[in-house]
Design an enzyme around this catalytic site. Sequence first.
Site, PDB file in Angstrom:
ATOM      1  N   GLY A 126       0.821  -1.209   0.000  1.00  0.00           N
ATOM      2  CA  GLY A 126       0.000   0.000   0.000  1.00  0.00           C
ATOM      3  C   GLY A 126       0.850   1.250   0.000  1.00  0.00           C
ATOM      4  O   GLY A 126       2.082   1.183  -0.051  1.00  0.00           O
ATOM      5  N   LYS A 130       4.915   0.325  -9.497  1.00  0.00           N
ATOM      6  CA  LYS A 130       4.913   1.773  -9.262  1.00  0.00           C
ATOM      7  C   LYS A 130       6.319   2.275  -8.944  1.00  0.00           C
ATOM      8  O   LYS A 130       6.606   3.468  -9.113  1.00  0.00           O
ATOM      9  CB  LYS A 130       3.919   2.170  -8.175  1.00  0.00           C
ATOM     10  CG  LYS A 130       4.128   1.504  -6.822  1.00  0.00           C
ATOM     11  CD  LYS A 130       5.179   2.154  -5.952  1.00  0.00           C
ATOM     12  CE  LYS A 130       5.459   1.302  -4.743  1.00  0.00           C
ATOM     13  NZ  LYS A 130       6.559   1.829  -3.898  1.00  0.00           N
ATOM     14  N   ASP A 151      -0.552   3.750  -3.944  1.00  0.00           N
ATOM     15  CA  ASP A 151       0.901   3.642  -3.789  1.00  0.00           C
ATOM     16  C   ASP A 151       1.627   4.454  -4.852  1.00  0.00           C
ATOM     17  O   ASP A 151       2.685   5.039  -4.604  1.00  0.00           O
ATOM     18  CB  ASP A 151       1.312   2.167  -3.877  1.00  0.00           C
ATOM     19  CG  ASP A 151       2.616   1.879  -3.149  1.00  0.00           C
ATOM     20  OD1 ASP A 151       3.235   2.820  -2.628  1.00  0.00           O
ATOM     21  OD2 ASP A 151       3.021   0.703  -3.101  1.00  0.00           O
ATOM     22  N   GLU A 162      14.138  -0.548  -4.968  1.00  0.00           N
ATOM     23  CA  GLU A 162      13.804  -1.772  -5.683  1.00  0.00           C
ATOM     24  C   GLU A 162      13.482  -1.539  -7.154  1.00  0.00           C
ATOM     25  O   GLU A 162      13.646  -2.430  -7.983  1.00  0.00           O
ATOM     26  CB  GLU A 162      12.619  -2.478  -5.003  1.00  0.00           C
ATOM     27  CG  GLU A 162      12.942  -3.093  -3.656  1.00  0.00           C
ATOM     28  CD  GLU A 162      13.795  -4.356  -3.741  1.00  0.00           C
ATOM     29  OE1 GLU A 162      14.242  -4.699  -4.852  1.00  0.00           O
ATOM     30  OE2 GLU A 162      14.018  -4.976  -2.685  1.00  0.00           O
TER      31      GLU A 162
END
Length: 308
Positions: free
Chosen positions: A113, A168, A221, A258
Amino acid sequence: MNNEQPTKSIAIIGGGAWGSTLATLASRNGQDVQLWSRRSPQRLEDVLEKADIVLSAVSMSGVRTVVETISRAISPHAIIVTATKGLDPVTTDTPSQIWQAAFPTHPIVVLSGPNLAKELQQGLPGASVVASIDNEAAVAVQRVFSSLNFRVYTNSDPLGVELGGTLKNVMAIAAGACDGLHLGTNAKAALLTRGLTEIIRIGDRWGAKAETFYGLSGLGDLLATCNSNLSRNYQVGYQLAGGKTLAQVLANLEGTAEGVNTTPVLIQRSQSQDIYVPISYQVYRLLQGEVSPLEAFEALMLRDTKPE
């Protein structure tokens, strides 16, 4: 917290910002929490032995190592929760797919989230999603973490929830570069809108539900990560636009971005499945040093015109 909710024994693997924050949230709810990291004095096997919930908050690069380490230590009744956002560079699997393959009889729950750890650590309100094909497991995890300051929703599409949080990060690099170049609000709005369309396109081809990406783990997010200096992925794009090299940015970054690792894996899989990912591809070229941030945006603007 619901006073009738029995205390759970929770083992959280990963002592970084997110793992520590989740440990704090559960502890405030009166849960029995043990946080384990590589610097912990106790053996991981001992921490896991009686855990009702095992939550992994390690970086993507550490997922397989953790899975292999705990294969015989985890309780047969334990719920496994993954809070990692990324793609395996070898198989392109998501973290939950790796966990499910290793523990086919255990319920797997994805937690994701718009959760900037530093804000939650400051006691600021937030919300998240726990997703599983096992609704009872999702509800159990929801109860453990839900509080007045942290609202947790359940969802039955773990792949969609997981991909929203993973993809995202790629868009956040592009958003950071957009802001670093001072391209303005119009450009940023266009980027995020088309970015969400791209995420949904990928998710649809990989088997997720399109509507999931309009929720907290997708659009939510995306908005949080693409608009905050607290986001490591955003900082990568922003600092690249400021003239730093990727090596310089990563050397001074607190924690793992990431999105840097996810992008080449995403491009590899998208090319093999012939999925159109123009924004992700320009982020890939930017990270590879093939284009400057401005050249990447010019390439996006110069694409053929078409219906929305």
